[in-house]
Design an enzyme around this catalytic site. Structure first.
Site, PDB file in Angstrom:
ATOM      1  CD  GLU A   1      -2.704   1.170   2.328  1.00 42.08           C
ATOM      2  OE1 GLU A   1      -2.949   0.379   3.210  1.00 42.08           O
ATOM      3  OE2 GLU A   1      -3.367   2.212   2.485  1.00 42.08           O
TER       4      GLU A   1
ATOM      5  NE  ARG B   1       3.149  -7.675  10.831  1.00 41.05           N
ATOM      6  CZ  ARG B   1       2.577  -7.329   9.611  1.00 41.05           C
ATOM      7  NH1 ARG B   1       1.765  -7.801   8.574  1.00 41.05           N
ATOM      8  NH2 ARG B   1       3.051  -5.829   9.449  1.00 41.05           N
TER       9      ARG B   1
ATOM     10  CE  LYS C   1       3.362   0.154   5.090  1.00 45.30           C
ATOM     11  NZ  LYS C   1       2.314  -0.034   4.331  1.00 45.30           N
TER      12      LYS C   1
END
Ligand code: ATP
Ligand code: MG
Length: 562
Positions: A40, A266, A276
């Site tokens: 993204e 992850r 982020k």
């Protein structure tokens, strides 16, 4: 190998690779293996993303298929062109090339809209006009099934009309949403009539003002995968609960292909944050100087720090692809970097905290050029020319007036070897009024270049040095881990309390070998006896050299934390 060549060796565990290999062996998968990396564009990529990049591009490489770069851009308010540009740069830097041109989920907005119409026509979606509070109440929770919205029984014709109105901008944000009609009592909350389209009166970086309704991530993602012919849609574990929804859309839409989602754990790294949101906070509150600050775990940050793409790829491969989220010791990443730089970085000398040495038997004004190896084991790296002069500098820490046997450096009355050069003996110290040593007078033994002293006794220590007059001056930024605890925020109210106050020490006026000053930005070197350094990508010039510490020669953190 140039840093842009990828050499992926399948060394680590990768259960997805095993699954695909089995699918191919059993004829369950034929044709190309097609993957995609779907960032993204709402921030810079970080080391966690590197894992996803290596997995997606790595699998495509391994099976001789291809991987695309697709921006998942369904959130116009948070996304920016500069992130789109940076992400491409970072993926290239890591050494990967995507197939074809870059893609955007927004490339498919028109098709996605048609898919939404398809669901409506089949009675599989409806326009809901509950307020967000009402919708929350109707949704239920883990223990309570949801209840059907009163708008759920609208006819397809009514829904089509309402959806057209949404598209035409006749609803404000939050006033209407298109929802899939699945099951308000489903145990999996993602199946309780998830939102497919929201009203957002926002300008989009790709589509401008063409749309005021935007598809949800869940609706856009799988359908974009299908449109692109992605065969294996790989994501992280938090999407496992979304897989039934992913499959539901594929089952209920006339999509051209049937991608399958696979989830892996992850990558979390100790002493590091990779959200982020948190990284943005560090920037917004001035703890670091932007996304590409060398202390940041972003790819552009660790690039500026001197990390190599090969080391990052090796690290990701070694960490492997697992079915559970795990925590990897940051020392493992640092080790991968050290390993690469030890093999590939040329050697050089830098004195960070200079102490003047006068070689009393070396003629003033004379310059002797000593040739030193570029690398102890590599003949392909060019030799260095080291000017030796009457006045040189060594590290303050490398001289003591008296010391015990453990101190293998220069001691008054004793001998030491200057790295790559002669054996010297300290005869005298000069102090200032404060009693601090400001100069040491030594004699050098001119018969010891590459030879033992006449007495045959090898000096115990070797220290680095640089000519005082024939050297360049540099700023050296000594970096350390950004956080002082292995899990920032675990034992504190707020993760920023765990920031390491010593993550950056700036040394001005360091003396470097003259040959280093003209180095091009991003040249990596080992400063002998200190660590690995890189000429700063932006700030380094031949006139004002700036080097960033990549990693120290040894792990100074080992043993500090249990
Ligand atoms: P953040 O939570 O920091 O905002 P994100 O996952 O939302 O990160 P995306 O841009 O959506 O960021 O991520 C692109 C891809 O990278 C996704 O497929 C995501 O699963 C993967 N990814 C993100 N973080 C990690 C990580 N720490 N380890 C492995 N893969 C990751
Ligand atoms: Mg995401």
């Amino acid at each position: 190998m140039s840093e842009h060549d990828t050499q992926l060796t399948a060394t680590g565990n990768n259960f997805i690779r095993d699954i695909i290999a089995a699918q191919i062996a059993h004829g369950e998968h034929t044709g190309d293996v097609v993957t995609r990396f779907p960032p993204e564009p709402n921030g810079f990529l970080h080391i966690g993303h590197a894992q996803s990049i290596c997995v997606n591009f790595g699998l495509a490489d391994y099976f001789d298929g291809f991987c695309r770069l697709r921006f998942d851009d369904t959130n116009p308010e948070k996304e920016e062109q500069r992130y789109i540009d940076q992400i491409q740069e970072d993926v290239h830097w890591l050494g990967f090339e995507w197939e074809g041109s870059i893609r955007f989920s927004s490339d498919y907005f028109e098709t996605l809209y048609e898919y939404a119409l398809h669901l409506i026509e089949n009675g599989d979606a409806y326009v809901d006009e509950l307020s967000s509070e009402q919708a929350r109440a109707y949704r239920g929770d883990w223990n309570t099934p949801g209840t059907n919205s009163p708008y759920r029984s609208r006819t397809p014709a009514e829904n089509l009309e309402r959806f057209e109105m949404m598209r035409a901008g006749q609803f404000g944000e939050g006033q209407a949403a298109l929802r899939a009609k699945i099951d308000m009592a489903a145990g999996n909350m993602n199946l309780r009539d998830p939102i497919i389209y929201r009203v957002r009166h926002a300008t989009h970086h790709q589509t401008g003002d063409r749309w005021c309704i935007y598809p949800s991530y869940d609706f856009a993602h799988g359908q974009s995968d299908a449109i692109e012919g992605v065969t294996h849609s790989i994501c992280t574990l938090e999407f496992a609960d979304h897989r039934p929804l992913y499959d539901w859309f594929i089952d209920h839409l006339p999509v051209p292909a049937r991608p399958v989602q696979y989830e892996f754990g992850r990558l979390n790294i100790s002493f590091t944050v990779t959200s982020k949101r948190r990284l943005r906070r560090l920037i917004d509150e001035g703890f670091v100087n932007g996304w590409d600050d060398p202390r940041m775990p972003t790819l552009s940050g660790i690039r500026r720090r001197g990390y190599t793409p090969a080391a990052i790829r090796d690290f990701c491969e070694a960490v492997g692809v697992t079915r559970t989220d795990g925590m990897v010791d940051v020392a493992q990443l640092e080790h991968a970097v050290r390993d690469d730089l030890n093999k590939n970085a040329p050697r050089a000398m830098c004195v960070m905290d200079p102490l003047k040495i006068v070689l009393t038997n070396f003629a003033a004004g004379e310059v002797e050029t000593i040739t030193a190896r570029g690398h102890p084991d590599r003949d392909d790296l060019p030799p260095r020319q080291l000017p030796l002069t009457r006045e040189i500098v060594i590290e303050h820490a490398d001289f003591r007036e008296s010391a015990n046997k453990k101190y293998k450096r220069l001691v008054l009355g004793k001998k030491v070897r200057l790295r790559n050069a002669y054996v010297i003996q300290a005869d005298d110290v000069v102090k200032n009024d404060a009693g601090e040593i400001i100069e040491v007078h030594c004699r050098y033994d001119p018969d010891t270049l590459g030879e033992l002293p006449a007495d045959g006794v090898k000096p115990k220590g070797v220290i680095h040095w640089v000519s005082a007059s024939h050297s360049a001056r540099a700023t050296v930024r000594e970096y350390d881990r950004l956080f002082a605890t292995d899990k920032p925020g675990r034992d504190t109210e707020d993760f920023v309390e765990d920031l390491n106050p010593n993550a950056l020490t700036i040394h001005h006026n360091c003396h470097i070998e003259p040959g280093l000053a003209p180095a091009v930005p991003e040249t990596r070197v080992q400063f002998e006896r200190i660590g690995y350094f890189v000429a700063d990508r932006y700030d380094h010039t031949p006139e004002a050299p700036v080097f960033n510490q990549t990693v120290a020669l040894r792990d100074s953190w080992a043993g500090k934390t249990a």
